[in-house]
Design an enzyme around this catalytic site. Structure first.
Site, PDB file in Angstrom:
ATOM      1  N   ASN A 104       0.859  -1.177   0.000  1.00 28.25           N
ATOM      2  CA  ASN A 104       0.000   0.000   0.000  1.00 28.25           C
ATOM      3  C   ASN A 104       0.901   1.234   0.000  1.00 28.25           C
ATOM      4  OD1 ASN A 104       0.778   0.548   2.721  1.00 28.25           O
ATOM      5  ND2 ASN A 104      -0.923  -0.684   3.511  1.00 28.25           N
ATOM      6  N   GLU A 141       3.312   1.546   2.999  1.00 31.17           N
ATOM      7  CA  GLU A 141       4.387   0.559   2.927  1.00 31.17           C
ATOM      8  C   GLU A 141       5.416   0.937   1.866  1.00 31.17           C
ATOM      9  OE1 GLU A 141       1.450  -3.083   4.360  1.00 31.17           O
ATOM     10  OE2 GLU A 141       1.819  -2.702   2.223  1.00 31.17           O
ATOM     11  N   ASP A 173      -5.925  -8.214   3.017  1.00 27.08           N
ATOM     12  CA  ASP A 173      -6.000  -9.672   2.864  1.00 27.08           C
ATOM     13  C   ASP A 173      -6.908 -10.047   1.700  1.00 27.08           C
ATOM     14  OD1 ASP A 173      -4.560  -9.577   5.210  1.00 27.08           O
ATOM     15  OD2 ASP A 173      -6.217 -10.232   6.491  1.00 27.08           O
TER      16      ASP A 173
END
Length: 325
Positions: free
Chosen positions: A202, A205, A273
């Site tokens: 993302n 990150e 996830d």
């Protein structure tokens, strides 16, 4: 799109990473504590759910494919509860190793009036010992060589299960068998996932992993960072999730910003996830990378409409995916 979703049932997806148990305390808030300026939650329900890499497995299962989790848990009460949850969801535990010297990761969320008020984490982020990491690598290789695996997901939460050696050996093994590898990274191993098929950070990150500033008002900042990480990792595709801004996908010769659909967001827990699980099954089914990015981002948005960590509803995703066309 209907034919594509039917193919999901033919897939076996191996998930490597940090598993955890998501524990919930649901209640009502009617007053402030006389002991401190904090709300008092009157609990009326307790619930345990599979979390982390295990939630990725639940999403794979919800999409119709067969998941296989490879990870470690503690030989403790929480670990036993985790194994019971796997059994309840008809998920295999053959890739799970129980260790005496490591706790099972548990994240407890306190929810009052359908809003998350507090999270309590019980965990360790220490790397596995060389011996235990070797056991896990051997188990993964055995499964890869004894079963037909169509994609491998590295679901990294920086809890110590995934090491440089594990990444190198398993990516190498997957290359020999032409198995797709997709990565949901975290900071510690960010620059270690060389030669994977899809790398999906993302925005936060990406900034932390490269130690760069990215101003989303300047698209060239994002494009430069993605080019840098793609070159460093030699990854086939880079997909950066951008929350309400959508998702950015970069292949060898094309790049595209795919806008997000407007949603009523209740809880972003577990959205990543869902995105990585959807991306894995879409790519393994032969869908092109840009449509994969659009469908995966759509799936992540759909689960954000629910409180707590939930799996994607395949029928709902199919309906919305058809509308994309």
């Amino acid at each position: 799109m209907i034919d594509l979703f039917r193919k999901f049932s033919e897939l076996n997806i191996l998930i490597i990473g940090d598993v955890m148990m998501d524990s919930y305390l649901w209640g009502n808030v009617d007053r402030i504590s006389p002991e401190a300026p904090v709300p008092v939650v009157s609990v009326h329900k307790r619930e345990n759910r599979l979390g982390g890499a295990a939630n990725v497995a639940l999403n794979i299962q919800s999409l119709g494919a067969t998941p296989l989790i490879c990870s470690v848990i503690g030989n403790d009460i929480e670990g036993a509860a985790f194994l019971h949850l796997l059994e309840d969801h008809e998920l295999s535990a053959e890739g799970i190793i129980s260790l005496n010297d490591r706790p099972t990761t548990v994240k407890t969320r306190v929810i009052g009036q359908n809003q998350q008020m507090l999270r309590i984490d019980e965990e360790t982020d220490a790397l596995l010992s060389q011996e235990h990491s070797g056991q896990l690598i051997d188990k993964i290789k055995t499964l890869i060589n004894s079963k037909e695996i169509h994609a491998i997901i590295f679901q990294d939460y920086d809890k110590g299960v995934i090491s440089q050696q594990l990444i190198t050996e398993i990516v190498s093994e997957s290359k020999k068998k032409n198995i797709i590898t997709v990565v949901d990274p975290k900071k510690r191993n960010f620059l270690k996932y060389a030669n994977v098929t899809l790398f999906k950070p993302n925005l936060k990150e990406l900034r932390e992993g490269l130690k760069v500033e990215i101003d989303m008002r300047q698209m060239k900042d994002l494009e430069s960072a993605v080019k840098q990480i793609k070159t460093h990792l030699n990854a086939d595709y880079i997909m950066v999730t951008l929350s309400e801004l959508g998702v950015f996908m970069q292949s060898n010769d094309q790049k595209r910003l795919i806008p997000a659909h407007i949603r009523k967001i209740a809880d972003v827990s577990g959205a990543g996830d869902t995105v990585i699980a959807t991306a894995a099954v879409c790519l393994a089914s032969g869908l092109d990378v840009f449509t994969t990015a659009a469908v995966s981002n759509l799936a992540g948005g759909l689960v954000c409409e629910h409180v707590g960590v939930v799996s994607i509803d395949k029928a709902h995703l199919l309906k919305e995916s058809i509308a994309l066309k």
